[in-house]
Design a protein around this motif. Structure first.
Motif, PDB file in Angstrom:
ATOM      1  N   ALA A 196       0.861  -1.079   0.610  1.00  0.00           N
ATOM      2  CA  ALA A 196       0.066   0.100   0.007  1.00  0.00           C
ATOM      3  C   ALA A 196       0.840   1.272   0.346  1.00  0.00           C
ATOM      4  N   LEU A 197       1.460   1.379   0.392  1.00  0.00           N
ATOM      5  CA  LEU A 197       2.876   2.673   0.888  1.00  0.00           C
ATOM      6  C   LEU A 197       3.683   2.363  -0.076  1.00  0.00           C
ATOM      7  N   GLY A 198       4.870   1.547  -0.272  1.00  0.00           N
ATOM      8  CA  GLY A 198       5.804   1.488  -1.393  1.00  0.00           C
ATOM      9  C   GLY A 198       6.824   1.754  -0.438  1.00  0.00           C
ATOM     10  N   ASP A 199       7.163   2.816  -1.360  1.00  0.00           N
ATOM     11  CA  ASP A 199       8.629   3.762  -0.670  1.00  0.00           C
ATOM     12  C   ASP A 199       8.119   5.259  -0.334  1.00  0.00           C
ATOM     13  N   ARG A 200       7.290   5.226   0.064  1.00  0.00           N
ATOM     14  CA  ARG A 200       6.488   5.817   0.849  1.00  0.00           C
ATOM     15  C   ARG A 200       6.975   6.317   2.704  1.00  0.00           C
ATOM     16  N   VAL A 201       7.014   4.907   3.108  1.00  0.00           N
ATOM     17  CA  VAL A 201       7.301   4.633   4.312  1.00  0.00           C
ATOM     18  C   VAL A 201       8.687   3.605   4.499  1.00  0.00           C
ATOM     19  N   ARG A 202      10.085   3.472   5.664  1.00  0.00           N
ATOM     20  CA  ARG A 202      10.349   3.047   5.313  1.00  0.00           C
ATOM     21  C   ARG A 202      10.131   1.621   6.534  1.00  0.00           C
ATOM     22  N   LEU A 203       9.734   0.870   6.000  1.00  0.00           N
ATOM     23  CA  LEU A 203       9.253  -0.619   6.878  1.00  0.00           C
ATOM     24  C   LEU A 203      11.027  -1.634   7.427  1.00  0.00           C
ATOM     25  N   GLY A 204      10.129  -2.135   8.303  1.00  0.00           N
ATOM     26  CA  GLY A 204      11.297  -2.430   8.994  1.00  0.00           C
ATOM     27  C   GLY A 204      10.449  -3.969  10.026  1.00  0.00           C
ATOM     28  N   ALA A 205      10.993  -4.749  10.382  1.00  0.00           N
ATOM     29  CA  ALA A 205      10.529  -6.086  11.192  1.00  0.00           C
ATOM     30  C   ALA A 205      10.969  -5.579  12.309  1.00  0.00           C
ATOM     31  N   GLY A 206      10.109  -6.060  13.477  1.00  0.00           N
ATOM     32  CA  GLY A 206      10.158  -5.864  14.883  1.00  0.00           C
ATOM     33  C   GLY A 206      10.223  -7.351  15.694  1.00  0.00           C
ATOM     34  N   THR A 207      10.429  -7.734  16.045  1.00  0.00           N
ATOM     35  CA  THR A 207      10.819  -8.813  17.071  1.00  0.00           C
ATOM     36  C   THR A 207      11.420 -10.224  16.479  1.00  0.00           C
ATOM     37  N   VAL A 208      12.545  -9.263  15.278  1.00  0.00           N
ATOM     38  CA  VAL A 208      13.137 -10.854  14.604  1.00  0.00           C
ATOM     39  C   VAL A 208      14.105 -11.672  15.132  1.00  0.00           C
ATOM     40  N   LEU A 209      14.125 -12.660  15.862  1.00  0.00           N
ATOM     41  CA  LEU A 209      14.338 -13.671  16.128  1.00  0.00           C
ATOM     42  C   LEU A 209      15.005 -14.453  16.010  1.00  0.00           C
ATOM     43  N   THR A 210      15.011 -15.679  14.532  1.00  0.00           N
ATOM     44  CA  THR A 210      16.042 -16.698  13.912  1.00  0.00           C
ATOM     45  C   THR A 210      16.252 -16.029  12.662  1.00  0.00           C
ATOM     46  N   PRO A 211      16.937 -16.513  11.788  1.00  0.00           N
ATOM     47  CA  PRO A 211      16.627 -16.738  10.842  1.00  0.00           C
ATOM     48  C   PRO A 211      15.619 -16.754   9.729  1.00  0.00           C
ATOM     49  N   ALA A 212      15.264 -17.326  10.092  1.00  0.00           N
ATOM     50  CA  ALA A 212      13.943 -17.696   9.165  1.00  0.00           C
ATOM     51  C   ALA A 212      12.762 -16.176   9.034  1.00  0.00           C
ATOM     52  N   ASP A 213      13.034 -16.186  10.681  1.00  0.00           N
ATOM     53  CA  ASP A 213      12.410 -14.162  10.656  1.00  0.00           C
ATOM     54  C   ASP A 213      12.917 -13.890   9.455  1.00  0.00           C
ATOM     55  N   VAL A 214      14.245 -13.926   9.309  1.00  0.00           N
ATOM     56  CA  VAL A 214      14.919 -12.577   8.581  1.00  0.00           C
ATOM     57  C   VAL A 214      14.040 -12.657   7.568  1.00  0.00           C
ATOM     58  N   ASP A 215      14.078 -13.700   6.529  1.00  0.00           N
ATOM     59  CA  ASP A 215      13.928 -14.139   5.279  1.00  0.00           C
ATOM     60  C   ASP A 215      12.505 -14.115   4.777  1.00  0.00           C
ATOM     61  N   ALA A 216      11.558 -14.793   6.198  1.00  0.00           N
ATOM     62  CA  ALA A 216       9.856 -13.977   5.847  1.00  0.00           C
ATOM     63  C   ALA A 216       9.513 -12.238   6.054  1.00  0.00           C
ATOM     64  N   ALA A 217      10.692 -11.938   6.967  1.00  0.00           N
ATOM     65  CA  ALA A 217      10.584 -10.561   7.049  1.00  0.00           C
ATOM     66  C   ALA A 217      10.485  -9.844   5.800  1.00  0.00           C
ATOM     67  N   LEU A 218      11.492  -9.954   5.190  1.00  0.00           N
ATOM     68  CA  LEU A 218      12.550  -9.489   3.959  1.00  0.00           C
ATOM     69  C   LEU A 218      11.411 -10.281   2.847  1.00  0.00           C
ATOM     70  N   ASP A 219      11.124 -11.010   2.461  1.00  0.00           N
ATOM     71  CA  ASP A 219      10.023 -11.222   1.725  1.00  0.00           C
ATOM     72  C   ASP A 219       8.604 -10.949   1.740  1.00  0.00           C
ATOM     73  N   ASN A 220       7.803 -10.201   2.963  1.00  0.00           N
ATOM     74  CA  ASN A 220       7.044  -9.481   2.907  1.00  0.00           C
ATOM     75  C   ASN A 220       7.363  -8.215   3.116  1.00  0.00           C
ATOM     76  N   GLY A 221       8.563  -7.461   2.504  1.00  0.00           N
ATOM     77  CA  GLY A 221       8.782  -6.513   2.463  1.00  0.00           C
ATOM     78  C   GLY A 221       9.409  -5.249   3.574  1.00  0.00           C
ATOM     79  N   ALA A 222      10.061  -6.361   4.543  1.00  0.00           N
ATOM     80  CA  ALA A 222      10.221  -5.196   5.364  1.00  0.00           C
ATOM     81  C   ALA A 222      12.045  -5.037   4.740  1.00  0.00           C
TER      82      ALA A 222
END
Length: 123
Positions: free
Chosen positions: A58-84
Motif C-alpha cells: 500500500a505504501l511502497g517507498d513512502r515508508v521505511r518499513l522494518g520488522a521487529g521482534t526478529v529472532l531467527t534466520p527464518a524470521d529474517v527471510d520471511a520479513a524480507l520476503d514480505n517487504g521489510a
C-alpha cells in the motif's frame, strides 16, 4: 539516506503491534499519511507477515518499513520476503548474522556494555 540518517533526521520510529490485522494496516497507513516515515511491524503481532506485506504494497517507498521482534534466520527471510527493509531485535539473537550477511540494516536491542560490544562485533 541510510536508516540511521533517516532516524536521526526524523527522530521517530512508529511500532505497530496489534491483535487485529485490519486495524494494524489502517494504523500504519494513517501514520504515514500524517507524516511518519519509518515504522516497524512487530512479528509478535497477529498475522504480522500479512500486515507487513499489505503495508509494503500500500505504501511502497513512502515508508521505511522494518520488522521487529526478529529472532531467527527464518524470521529474517520471511520479513524480507514480505517487504521489510530492516530488522529490529529485542536482544542479541541469531537473526542478526543472517540480516548482516544479507546486507540488511539491524537495530539490535542491547543494554549492558557486553551486549553492545557483542552487537557491534556482529556487524
Amino acid at each position: 539516506m541510510s536508516l540511521i540518517e533517516d532516524l536521526a533526521a526524523d527522530r521517530l520510529l512508529a511500532i505497530i503491534r496489534g491483535k487485529d490485522v485490519e486495524a494494524s494496516i489502517a494504523t500504519a497507513i494513517a501514520l504515514v499519511d500524517e507524516g511518519v516515515r519509518s515504522m516497524e511491524i512487530s512479528l509478535s503481532s497477529a498475522d504480522a507477515l500479512t500486515v507487513l506485506s499489505e503495508v509494503s504494497s500500500a505504501l511502497g517507498d513512502r515508508v521505511r518499513l522494518g520488522a521487529g521482534t526478529v529472532l531467527t534466520p527464518a524470521d529474517v527471510d520471511a520479513a524480507l520476503d514480505n517487504g521489510a527493509t530492516y530488522i529490529v531485535t529485542p536482544a542479541i539473537a541469531p537473526s542478526i548474522s543472517t540480516a548482516v550477511d544479507r546486507g540488511v540494516p539491524v537495530l539490535c536491542g542491547a543494554l549492558t556494555p557486553t551486549e553492545v560490544l557483542t552487537a557491534l562485533d556482529a556487524g
